[in-house]
Design a protein around this motif. Structure first.
Motif, PDB file in Angstrom:
ATOM      1  N   THR A   1       0.848  -1.183   0.000  1.00  0.00           N
ATOM      2  CA  THR A   1       0.000   0.000   0.000  1.00  0.00           C
ATOM      3  C   THR A   1       0.884   1.233   0.000  1.00  0.00           C
ATOM      4  O   THR A   1       1.774   1.365   0.826  1.00  0.00           O
ATOM      5  CB  THR A   1      -0.898   0.009   1.254  1.00  0.00           C
ATOM      6  OG1 THR A   1      -1.660  -1.177   1.281  1.00  0.00           O
ATOM      7  CG2 THR A   1      -1.806   1.223   1.246  1.00  0.00           C
ATOM      8  N   MET A   2       0.625   2.118  -0.937  1.00  0.00           N
ATOM      9  CA  MET A   2       1.415   3.344  -0.992  1.00  0.00           C
ATOM     10  C   MET A   2       0.717   4.385  -0.125  1.00  0.00           C
ATOM     11  O   MET A   2      -0.244   5.020  -0.535  1.00  0.00           O
ATOM     12  CB  MET A   2       1.595   3.855  -2.416  1.00  0.00           C
ATOM     13  CG  MET A   2       2.578   5.004  -2.458  1.00  0.00           C
ATOM     14  SD  MET A   2       3.070   5.548  -4.099  1.00  0.00           S
ATOM     15  CE  MET A   2       4.186   4.284  -4.590  1.00  0.00           C
TER      16      MET A   2
ATOM     17  N   ILE B   1      13.969   4.422  -0.074  1.00  0.00           N
ATOM     18  CA  ILE B   1      13.930   3.256   0.822  1.00  0.00           C
ATOM     19  C   ILE B   1      13.129   3.559   2.078  1.00  0.00           C
ATOM     20  O   ILE B   1      12.292   2.749   2.508  1.00  0.00           O
ATOM     21  CB  ILE B   1      15.361   2.787   1.150  1.00  0.00           C
ATOM     22  CG1 ILE B   1      16.038   2.268  -0.123  1.00  0.00           C
ATOM     23  CG2 ILE B   1      15.346   1.724   2.236  1.00  0.00           C
ATOM     24  CD1 ILE B   1      17.527   2.069  -0.001  1.00  0.00           C
ATOM     25  N   LEU B   2      13.360   4.723   2.670  1.00  0.00           N
ATOM     26  CA  LEU B   2      12.598   5.084   3.866  1.00  0.00           C
ATOM     27  C   LEU B   2      11.109   5.207   3.556  1.00  0.00           C
ATOM     28  O   LEU B   2      10.265   4.870   4.380  1.00  0.00           O
ATOM     29  CB  LEU B   2      13.125   6.384   4.475  1.00  0.00           C
ATOM     30  CG  LEU B   2      14.374   6.249   5.323  1.00  0.00           C
ATOM     31  CD1 LEU B   2      14.904   7.622   5.713  1.00  0.00           C
ATOM     32  CD2 LEU B   2      14.108   5.418   6.560  1.00  0.00           C
ATOM     33  N   GLY B   3      10.789   5.681   2.362  1.00  0.00           N
ATOM     34  CA  GLY B   3       9.385   5.731   1.956  1.00  0.00           C
ATOM     35  C   GLY B   3       8.758   4.345   1.933  1.00  0.00           C
ATOM     36  O   GLY B   3       7.627   4.149   2.382  1.00  0.00           O
ATOM     37  N   LEU B   4       9.515   3.370   1.451  1.00  0.00           N
ATOM     38  CA  LEU B   4       9.018   1.988   1.469  1.00  0.00           C
ATOM     39  C   LEU B   4       8.879   1.469   2.895  1.00  0.00           C
ATOM     40  O   LEU B   4       7.922   0.765   3.211  1.00  0.00           O
ATOM     41  CB  LEU B   4       9.948   1.085   0.662  1.00  0.00           C
ATOM     42  CG  LEU B   4       9.956   1.317  -0.836  1.00  0.00           C
ATOM     43  CD1 LEU B   4      11.010   0.441  -1.510  1.00  0.00           C
ATOM     44  CD2 LEU B   4       8.587   1.060  -1.437  1.00  0.00           C
TER      45      LEU B   4
ATOM     46  N   LEU C   1       5.806  -0.481   4.729  1.00  0.00           N
ATOM     47  CA  LEU C   1       6.017  -1.836   5.241  1.00  0.00           C
ATOM     48  C   LEU C   1       5.780  -1.953   6.734  1.00  0.00           C
ATOM     49  O   LEU C   1       5.186  -2.914   7.207  1.00  0.00           O
ATOM     50  CB  LEU C   1       7.439  -2.304   4.918  1.00  0.00           C
ATOM     51  CG  LEU C   1       7.738  -2.644   3.466  1.00  0.00           C
ATOM     52  CD1 LEU C   1       9.231  -2.880   3.271  1.00  0.00           C
ATOM     53  CD2 LEU C   1       6.943  -3.864   3.045  1.00  0.00           C
ATOM     54  N   TYR C   2       6.258  -0.996   7.491  1.00  0.00           N
ATOM     55  CA  TYR C   2       6.258  -1.128   8.942  1.00  0.00           C
ATOM     56  C   TYR C   2       5.264  -0.222   9.647  1.00  0.00           C
ATOM     57  O   TYR C   2       5.039  -0.390  10.841  1.00  0.00           O
ATOM     58  CB  TYR C   2       7.670  -0.882   9.489  1.00  0.00           C
ATOM     59  CG  TYR C   2       8.643  -1.892   8.947  1.00  0.00           C
ATOM     60  CD1 TYR C   2       8.589  -3.218   9.338  1.00  0.00           C
ATOM     61  CD2 TYR C   2       9.587  -1.529   8.003  1.00  0.00           C
ATOM     62  CE1 TYR C   2       9.458  -4.154   8.822  1.00  0.00           C
ATOM     63  CE2 TYR C   2      10.473  -2.447   7.479  1.00  0.00           C
ATOM     64  CZ  TYR C   2      10.401  -3.765   7.891  1.00  0.00           C
ATOM     65  OH  TYR C   2      11.261  -4.692   7.373  1.00  0.00           O
ATOM     66  N   GLN C   3       4.677   0.725   8.931  1.00  0.00           N
ATOM     67  CA  GLN C   3       3.654   1.602   9.501  1.00  0.00           C
ATOM     68  C   GLN C   3       4.093   2.229  10.826  1.00  0.00           C
ATOM     69  O   GLN C   3       3.330   2.290  11.774  1.00  0.00           O
ATOM     70  CB  GLN C   3       2.347   0.816   9.697  1.00  0.00           C
ATOM     71  CG  GLN C   3       1.781   0.191   8.449  1.00  0.00           C
ATOM     72  CD  GLN C   3       1.176   1.216   7.516  1.00  0.00           C
ATOM     73  OE1 GLN C   3       0.446   2.072   7.946  1.00  0.00           O
ATOM     74  NE2 GLN C   3       1.494   1.127   6.241  1.00  0.00           N
TER      75      GLN C   3
ATOM     76  N   VAL D   1      14.252   1.000  13.936  1.00  0.00           N
ATOM     77  CA  VAL D   1      14.524  -0.406  13.622  1.00  0.00           C
ATOM     78  C   VAL D   1      14.562  -1.250  14.894  1.00  0.00           C
ATOM     79  O   VAL D   1      13.991  -2.333  14.945  1.00  0.00           O
ATOM     80  CB  VAL D   1      15.867  -0.531  12.840  1.00  0.00           C
ATOM     81  CG1 VAL D   1      16.337  -1.973  12.783  1.00  0.00           C
ATOM     82  CG2 VAL D   1      15.709   0.049  11.448  1.00  0.00           C
ATOM     83  N   PHE D   2      15.223  -0.749  15.923  1.00  0.00           N
ATOM     84  CA  PHE D   2      15.318  -1.523  17.159  1.00  0.00           C
ATOM     85  C   PHE D   2      14.019  -1.511  17.940  1.00  0.00           C
ATOM     86  O   PHE D   2      13.740  -2.416  18.711  1.00  0.00           O
ATOM     87  CB  PHE D   2      16.465  -1.012  18.039  1.00  0.00           C
ATOM     88  CG  PHE D   2      17.799  -1.467  17.521  1.00  0.00           C
ATOM     89  CD1 PHE D   2      18.147  -2.808  17.548  1.00  0.00           C
ATOM     90  CD2 PHE D   2      18.671  -0.563  16.961  1.00  0.00           C
ATOM     91  CE1 PHE D   2      19.365  -3.247  17.047  1.00  0.00           C
ATOM     92  CE2 PHE D   2      19.904  -0.974  16.460  1.00  0.00           C
ATOM     93  CZ  PHE D   2      20.234  -2.321  16.512  1.00  0.00           C
ATOM     94  N   ARG D   3      13.211  -0.510  17.728  1.00  0.00           N
ATOM     95  CA  ARG D   3      11.923  -0.420  18.412  1.00  0.00           C
ATOM     96  C   ARG D   3      10.897  -1.318  17.736  1.00  0.00           C
ATOM     97  O   ARG D   3       9.937  -1.745  18.363  1.00  0.00           O
ATOM     98  CB  ARG D   3      11.458   1.037  18.393  1.00  0.00           C
ATOM     99  CG  ARG D   3      10.216   1.250  19.174  1.00  0.00           C
ATOM    100  CD  ARG D   3       9.958   2.727  19.341  1.00  0.00           C
ATOM    101  NE  ARG D   3       8.670   2.893  19.961  1.00  0.00           N
ATOM    102  CZ  ARG D   3       7.701   3.644  19.481  1.00  0.00           C
ATOM    103  NH1 ARG D   3       7.877   4.329  18.387  1.00  0.00           N
ATOM    104  NH2 ARG D   3       6.552   3.734  20.097  1.00  0.00           N
ATOM    105  N   ASN D   4      11.080  -1.605  16.450  1.00  0.00           N
ATOM    106  CA  ASN D   4      10.152  -2.413  15.683  1.00  0.00           C
ATOM    107  C   ASN D   4      10.087  -3.828  16.259  1.00  0.00           C
ATOM    108  O   ASN D   4      11.091  -4.469  16.473  1.00  0.00           O
ATOM    109  CB  ASN D   4      10.574  -2.455  14.213  1.00  0.00           C
ATOM    110  CG  ASN D   4       9.532  -3.123  13.347  1.00  0.00           C
ATOM    111  OD1 ASN D   4       8.361  -3.144  13.686  1.00  0.00           O
ATOM    112  ND2 ASN D   4       9.969  -3.655  12.235  1.00  0.00           N
TER     113      ASN D   4
END
Length: 138
Positions: free
Chosen positions: A12-13, A70-73, A77-79, A134-137
Motif C-alpha cells: 500500500t502506498m 527506501i525510507l518511503g518503502l 512496510l512497517y507503519q 529499527v530496534f523499536r520495531n
C-alpha cells in the motif's frame, strides 16, 4: 507438482511513502541534472574549490535521494511514524545542506555556509531516528 501460488499482497502506498518517493525522485533527478551541468557546462567557469563544493552537494543529494526512496518503502512496510519523521528530517537536511552548498559554489553567497551544518545535523538526526525505529520495531 502443480502447486497453486498464493497471491502476493500489494504494498500500500501511504501518504508517507508518496512523500518519500517524491523527494527521493526529486533529489535524484535534480542531482543528476546539476552534476551533469557542472561537469560539462561549468567546468571552465568554476574554480576547483567551487567545483568541489558543488560536487559535495550533489554527492550527498544523490545518496540521500536513494535513502529517501527506501525510507518511503519502510513507511508502508512497517507503519511506524518514526520512519516518516526520519524521512522528513533527512529530506529537510538534504535541502539545507546541498542547496546551501550550491548557493556558495554557484552564487558566491558564502554566509549561507552557516546553514550547511544545520542540514548535516538534520540528516544525522534522521539516521539516528531510523536506527531507533529499527530496534523499536517488534
Amino acid at each position: 507438482m502443480n502447486e497453486e501460488k498464493q497471491p502476493i499482497g500489494l504494498l500500500t502506498m501511504t501518504k508517507e511513502t508518496k512523500v518519500g518517493v517524491f523527494f527521493g525522485a526529486f533529489y535524484l533527478g535534480l542531482g543528476i541534472m546539476l552534476g551533469a551541468f557542472a561537469a560539462h557546462g561549468l567546468k571552465d567557469t568554476l574554480s576547483v574549490y567551487q567545483m568541489g563544493i558543488l560536487q559535495t552537494g550533489v554527492k550527498y543529494q544523490l545518496i540521500h535521494g536513494v535513502a529517501l526512496l527506501i525510507l518511503g518503502l519502510f513507511c508502508s512496510l512497517y507503519q511506524q511514524r518514526l520512519f516518516y519523521i526520519a524521512l522528513i528530517c533527512i529530506a529537510v537536511g538534504v535541502g539545507l545542506f546541498s542547496f546551501s552548498l550550491y548557493a556558495i559554489a554557484l552564487l558566491g553567497i558564502s554566509f549561507l555556509g552557516i546553514i550547511t551544518p544545520i542540514g548535516g545535523v538534520f540528516m544525522i538526526l534522521g539516521w539516528f531516528i531510523t536506527m531507533y525505529a529499527v530496534f523499536r520495531n517488534k
